[in-house]
Scaffold this motif. Structure first.
Motif, short mmCIF file in Angstrom:
data_model
loop_
_atom_site.label_atom_id
_atom_site.label_comp_id
_atom_site.label_asym_id
_atom_site.label_seq_id
_atom_site.Cartn_x
_atom_site.Cartn_y
_atom_site.Cartn_z
N VAL A 97 0.84 -1.20 0.00
CA VAL A 97 0.00 0.00 0.00
C VAL A 97 0.88 1.25 0.00
O VAL A 97 2.07 1.19 0.31
N ARG A 98 0.27 2.36 -0.36
CA ARG A 98 0.98 3.64 -0.39
C ARG A 98 1.19 4.12 1.04
O ARG A 98 0.24 4.32 1.78
N GLY A 99 2.46 4.28 1.39
CA GLY A 99 2.78 4.70 2.75
C GLY A 99 3.72 5.87 2.79
O GLY A 99 4.35 6.23 1.79
N GLY A 100 3.79 6.47 3.95
CA GLY A 100 4.71 7.58 4.16
C GLY A 100 5.15 7.62 5.61
O GLY A 100 4.36 7.36 6.52
N MET A 101 6.40 7.93 5.80
CA MET A 101 6.95 8.13 7.13
C MET A 101 7.05 9.63 7.36
O MET A 101 7.56 10.36 6.52
N LEU A 102 6.53 10.07 8.49
CA LEU A 102 6.45 11.49 8.79
C LEU A 102 7.76 12.01 9.35
O LEU A 102 8.44 11.32 10.10
N ALA A 103 8.09 13.23 8.97
CA ALA A 103 9.33 13.86 9.44
C ALA A 103 9.15 15.37 9.49
O ALA A 103 8.38 15.95 8.72
N ASN A 104 9.86 15.98 10.39
CA ASN A 104 9.93 17.44 10.46
C ASN A 104 8.55 18.09 10.56
O ASN A 104 8.17 18.92 9.75
N TRP A 105 7.83 17.74 11.61
CA TRP A 105 6.50 18.29 11.87
C TRP A 105 6.70 19.58 12.66
O TRP A 105 7.02 19.53 13.85
N ILE A 106 6.55 20.70 12.00
CA ILE A 106 6.86 22.00 12.61
C ILE A 106 5.71 22.95 12.39
O ILE A 106 5.27 23.16 11.26
N ALA A 107 5.23 23.54 13.47
CA ALA A 107 4.23 24.62 13.38
C ALA A 107 4.75 25.76 14.24
O ALA A 107 5.06 25.56 15.42
N ARG A 108 4.84 26.93 13.65
CA ARG A 108 5.28 28.08 14.44
C ARG A 108 4.34 28.27 15.63
O ARG A 108 3.15 28.07 15.53
N GLU A 109 4.93 28.65 16.75
CA GLU A 109 4.20 28.70 18.02
C GLU A 109 2.93 29.54 17.95
O GLU A 109 1.89 29.16 18.48
N GLU A 110 2.98 30.67 17.27
CA GLU A 110 1.81 31.55 17.25
C GLU A 110 0.65 30.98 16.43
O GLU A 110 -0.46 31.52 16.47
N TYR A 111 0.86 29.87 15.72
CA TYR A 111 -0.20 29.23 14.94
C TYR A 111 -0.73 27.97 15.60
O TYR A 111 -1.68 27.36 15.12
N ARG A 112 -0.12 27.56 16.68
CA ARG A 112 -0.52 26.30 17.33
C ARG A 112 -1.92 26.36 17.91
O ARG A 112 -2.62 25.36 17.96
N SER A 113 -2.37 27.54 18.35
CA SER A 113 -3.74 27.65 18.88
C SER A 113 -4.79 27.40 17.80
O SER A 113 -5.94 27.11 18.10
N GLN A 114 -4.38 27.49 16.54
CA GLN A 114 -5.27 27.18 15.42
C GLN A 114 -5.20 25.70 15.04
O GLN A 114 -5.75 25.29 14.03
N MET A 115 -4.47 24.92 15.86
CA MET A 115 -4.31 23.49 15.59
C MET A 115 -3.61 23.24 14.25
O MET A 115 -3.95 22.32 13.51
#
Length: 161
Positions: A97-115
């Protein structure tokens, strides 16, 4: 006097402009340098992916030559979040099946409240992957993975040669 930003980040001062609602999409193949600058500024200074464009392109190579397999969030044209998906086939009960391994999950802090981190993950999942996984997760993101119904597996069998 507040300028509204510190190194491009929202400082919460009286003149500050709150972050907008980011748009999500795949990183264009021609945007590698911008992605590298984001990794350097918001993940880890001097990291190999911020310095070696050949490695970055190899790690996130897409079947579509116009893009990299990296979901980016943009606000006002600037990258404010990313989630890399390293393409890899996965064996699901004998089916490839089509798969992917996740890497480098980055969200700037001021956007985290927006999930924003969750939005990046949903975008990747909605792209048609049958399997998304990661080898390891920090304590800060483990609740996000479990909240999105990722299974935590203590042991992943591997066969190498």
């Amino acid at each position: 006097m507040s300028t509204g930003t510190i190194d491009g980040r929202h400082d919460g001062g009286p003149d500050a402009v709150p972050p907008g609602r980011p748009t999500l999409g795949w990183c264009g193949a021609d945007e590698a340098a911008e992605l590298q600058a984001f990794i350097d500024a918001h993940w880890r200074r001097g990291h190999i992916l911020s310095r070696d464009e050949t490695l970055l392109r190899w790690q996130f190579e897409s079947t579509d030559p116009a893009r990299l397999d990296v979901v980016v969030a943009r606000d006002g044209g600037r990258i404010v979040g990313m989630l890399g998906v390293i393409p890899c086939p996965f064996n699901a009960d004998g089916r490839r099946v089509r798969g992917g391994m996740l890497a480098n999950w980055i969200a700037r802090e001021e956007y985290r409240s927006q999930m924003l981190g969750v939005q990046l993950m949903r975008f990747a999942w909605d792209a048609g992957y049958d399997f998304l996984g990661t080898l390891g997760a920090g304590a800060a993101v483990l609740p996000l993975y479990t909240g999105m119904r990722f299974a935590v597996t203590a042991r992943v069998p591997r066969w190498v040669r």
